[in-house]
Design an enzyme around this catalytic site. Structure first.
Site, short mmCIF file in Angstrom:
data_model
loop_
_atom_site.label_atom_id
_atom_site.label_comp_id
_atom_site.label_asym_id
_atom_site.label_seq_id
_atom_site.Cartn_x
_atom_site.Cartn_y
_atom_site.Cartn_z
N ASP A 334 0.86 -1.19 0.00
CA ASP A 334 0.00 0.00 0.00
C ASP A 334 0.90 1.24 0.00
O ASP A 334 2.12 1.12 -0.06
CB ASP A 334 -0.93 -0.01 1.22
CG ASP A 334 -0.19 0.23 2.54
OD1 ASP A 334 1.07 0.28 2.54
OD2 ASP A 334 -0.86 0.39 3.57
N ASP A 336 1.41 4.77 2.35
CA ASP A 336 1.02 5.40 3.61
C ASP A 336 1.43 6.87 3.60
O ASP A 336 2.55 7.19 3.22
CB ASP A 336 1.72 4.69 4.78
CG ASP A 336 1.50 3.19 4.77
OD1 ASP A 336 0.43 2.75 5.15
OD2 ASP A 336 2.43 2.46 4.33
N ASP A 432 -3.29 4.49 2.82
CA ASP A 432 -3.64 4.92 4.17
C ASP A 432 -3.30 6.40 4.31
O ASP A 432 -2.16 6.80 4.07
CB ASP A 432 -2.83 4.13 5.23
CG ASP A 432 -3.29 2.69 5.36
OD1 ASP A 432 -4.45 2.40 4.99
OD2 ASP A 432 -2.49 1.86 5.84
N1 CTP Z 1 0.57 1.17 11.39
C1 CTP Z 1 -0.03 1.72 12.50
N2 CTP Z 1 -1.38 1.55 12.71
C2 CTP Z 1 -2.13 0.88 11.82
C3 CTP Z 1 -1.54 0.34 10.66
C4 CTP Z 1 -0.16 0.50 10.48
O1 CTP Z 1 0.63 2.34 13.29
N3 CTP Z 1 -3.43 0.75 12.04
C5 CTP Z 1 2.01 1.35 11.19
C6 CTP Z 1 2.74 0.03 11.24
O2 CTP Z 1 3.24 -0.21 12.52
C7 CTP Z 1 3.86 0.24 10.28
C8 CTP Z 1 3.40 1.37 9.36
O3 CTP Z 1 2.21 1.88 9.93
O4 CTP Z 1 4.97 0.69 10.98
C9 CTP Z 1 3.17 0.92 7.96
O5 CTP Z 1 2.30 -0.20 7.93
P1 CTP Z 1 2.04 -1.07 6.64
O6 CTP Z 1 1.58 -0.22 5.53
O7 CTP Z 1 1.15 -2.19 7.03
O8 CTP Z 1 3.46 -1.73 6.35
P2 CTP Z 1 4.70 -1.24 5.48
O9 CTP Z 1 5.89 -1.34 6.35
O10 CTP Z 1 4.43 0.09 4.85
O11 CTP Z 1 4.82 -2.38 4.40
P3 CTP Z 1 4.25 -2.34 2.89
O12 CTP Z 1 5.34 -1.74 2.09
O13 CTP Z 1 3.99 -3.75 2.52
O14 CTP Z 1 3.01 -1.52 2.90
MN MN Z 2 2.67 0.44 3.77
MN MN Z 3 -0.44 0.85 5.55
#
Ligand code: CTP
Ligand code: MN
Ligand code: MN
Length: 508
Positions: A334, A336, A432
């Site tokens: 995703d 963020d 997100d």
């Molecule tokens: N996070 C959070 N609260 C949430 C979801 C995520 O604090 N409800 C934080 C997670 O702890 C993480 C960060 O947001 O440190 C990013 O989460 P995520 O997008 O799930 O993982 P990524 O490390 O970005 O991996 P990817 O590249 O696959 O998206």
């Molecule tokens: Mn992510």
């Molecule tokens: Mn995320």
């Protein structure tokens, strides 16, 4: 100086045919592994691994080689080594083209993808590289908490950590958080090592690595595979759980319930007449798109769209890409974003306005807003994240979608991805969007940059060593009943008595 076996020097130039192992899945691609610094045992292991995955690996260097892969050598070192072995200059390997001279990172990424990943600058060998033997750290000095170590994205022990991560995932699918954490912690330690582990004896001294993990490491180093992980990967339960939990909005418990109810594939889910949440329905509807990794280029296009929408309402809004991309990942599941402004009043209603505007332009396929519910971090777990958040699925217009992400130039991938070509002119991307008051921004930035394991370790360290609680709103001192303010991530590390770890080294 490495001695060159006389036997090989004498050998006549072999023809391409007798060089190649049985033709692989990727015609036109032929890997040569440089033994220098890699060692014969590890080279043999990597060769077998690649061949099992359908790659062609040449036992000796020849004109047919397209990808020269080496470990901890500079380009100069590889070229002069090849020259000594073959008696001709390495650059002129082919008539029309030179092979790619690559670092092991290209190989490990290709092995984990099950196909040759495209060659990028970061994979290519540079002129000079530090000698490896000098930085073989004393294993007993490795710090116990993940937030005390530097963990780069590309590391030296991917063969082992890939397996440990399969075991961690399987443990989570079986509902065992303790075992999941055990495997994850061991994998994280290995990711931070500045050299490849080469013997089981070395693994004996690793901290955070229990008997089971050590046995797994030994098996991989000696046999090249871990039977337990192979069996798990092949098991119906593991495969179904992995499939179901990859759906947006589906956690382990839901997946397990579906499995127990007899579902084995996505089609079965329809037959079960399930009560799906809105999120899960959207996740299933856009399943194929959402399974494709989001590239950095696509993430940048999404950032432009989000910034444009926010600036309609607050022209000098601050927006930061967080998550994996901030840690240097080239792709993610995703995108963020963290949104803030020095004047908190500008943030009221902003996210909803921007989301509604993007929705009106047809840019959103799904969105779910979560209101701010500030939960002060008073427990040692740090509490829930209570920032105002929008969990969304964007329709990224096709003009912004990167074509053919996975192809190695000039190499056919056997057409295996042809069925994934979407029929619409957009692709679904998970996004997100998080809004934070300016005073909490450093904490939110630290909390949303990840990795998840780095965050978990940071909170564990903060509680164990400082008796403070940390979450993405702040740092709380329960004894003094106060919050500690910070103006930057560096401030937070300093307050905790930790050396600053840049985002690119938080891939714990
Ligand atoms: N996070 C959070 N609260 C949430 C979801 C995520 O604090 N409800 C934080 C997670 O702890 C993480 C960060 O947001 O440190 C990013 O989460 P995520 O997008 O799930 O993982 P990524 O490390 O970005 O991996 P990817 O590249 O696959 O998206
Ligand atoms: Mn992510
Ligand atoms: Mn995320």
């Amino acid at each position: 100086m490495l001695p060159i076996p006389v036997k090989r020097r004498k050998k006549e130039s072999p023809t391409p045919n007798d060089l190649h192992a049985p033709p692989g899945l990727f015609p036109g691609l032929c890997i040569f592994l440089v033994e220098r610094r890699m060692g014969a045992a590890r080279r043999g292991f990597l060769t077998a691994l690649a061949q099992r995955k359908g790659f062609t690996v040449a036992p000796e260097f020849s004109d047919g080689v397209t990808h020269v892969v080496s470990e901890q050598n500079s380009l100069d070192e590889v070229l002069s080594w090849l020259e000594r072995k073959t008696g001709r200059a390495g650059q002129c390997a082919g008539e029309q083209r030179s092979p790619h001279y690559l670092d092991i990172s290209w190989f490990t990424e290709s092995m984990s993808s099950g196909r040759p990943v495209s060659v990028e600058d970061r994979h290519c060998l540079q002129g000079i590289m530090p000698a490896p033997s000098s930085d073989k750290a004393d294993l007993s000095t490795i710090q116990p908490y993940g937030c005390q170590r530097r963990t780069p994205l590309i590391h030296h022990n991917a063969q082992i950590t890939d397996v440990l991560e399969i075991l961690a995932r399987a443990a989570s699918f079986q509902g065992s958080e303790v075992r999941q954490l055990g495997f994850t912690r061991a994998a994280s330690v290995l990711k931070s090592l500045p050299f490849p582990l080469q013997s089981a004896k070395e693994a004996e001294d690793l901290p955070m690595c229990g008997g089971h993990c050590k046995a797994v490491i030994r098996e991989i180093l000696e046999d090249g595979v871990c039977r337990e992980a192979e069996e798990l990967k092949a098991s119906e339960h593991y495969q179904c759980m992995e499939l179901f939990t990859s759906i947006f909005g589906v956690g382990v418990q839901t997946a397990e319930r579906w499995y127990k109810d007899g579902a084995r594939n996505l089609k079965d889910l329809q037959g079960l007449n399930l009560k799906l949440t809105e999120e899960q329905r959207a996740g299933l509807e856009h399943f194929t798109d959402l399974r494709l990794p989001v590239t950095l280029g696509e993430a940048d296009r999404i950032e432009d769209l989000v910034r444009g929408a926010l600036q309609k309402f607050v022209p000098d809004i601050q927006i930061t890409m967080t998550g994996g991309f901030r840690r240097g990942k080239q792709q993610g599941h995703d995108v963020d974003f963290l949104i803030t402004h020095p004047d908190d009043s500008t943030l009221t209603g902003l996210l909803k306005n921007a989301v509604d505007w993007m929705d009106s332009k047809g840019l959103l396929l799904y969105q779910h807003m979560k209101k701010r519910s500030h939960a002060p971090p008073r427990t040692n777990k740090g509490g829930m994240d209570g920032h105002e958040t929008c969990y969304a699925i964007f329709a990224l217009p096709a003009s912004n979608v990167e074509e053919s992400k996975s192809e190695v130039p000039g190499v056919s991938l056997n057409g295996s991805c042809a069925s994934d070509v979407p029929s619409h002119d957009w692709r679904a991307v998970r996004v997100d969007l998080v809004v934070t008051p300016h005073s909490e921004y450093p904490y939110a930035l630290l909390g949303w940059t990840g990795s998840k394991h780095f965050e978990r370790e940071l909170r564990r360290f903060t509680w164990d060593k400082k008796k403070l609680t940390l979450n993405s709103h702040g740092l709380h001192d329960a004894g003094k009943k106060c919050f500690i303010s910070a103006t930057s991530e560096e401030d937070i590390f300093t307050y905790l008595g930790l050396q600053y770890v840049p985002p690119s080294d938080r891939n714990a």
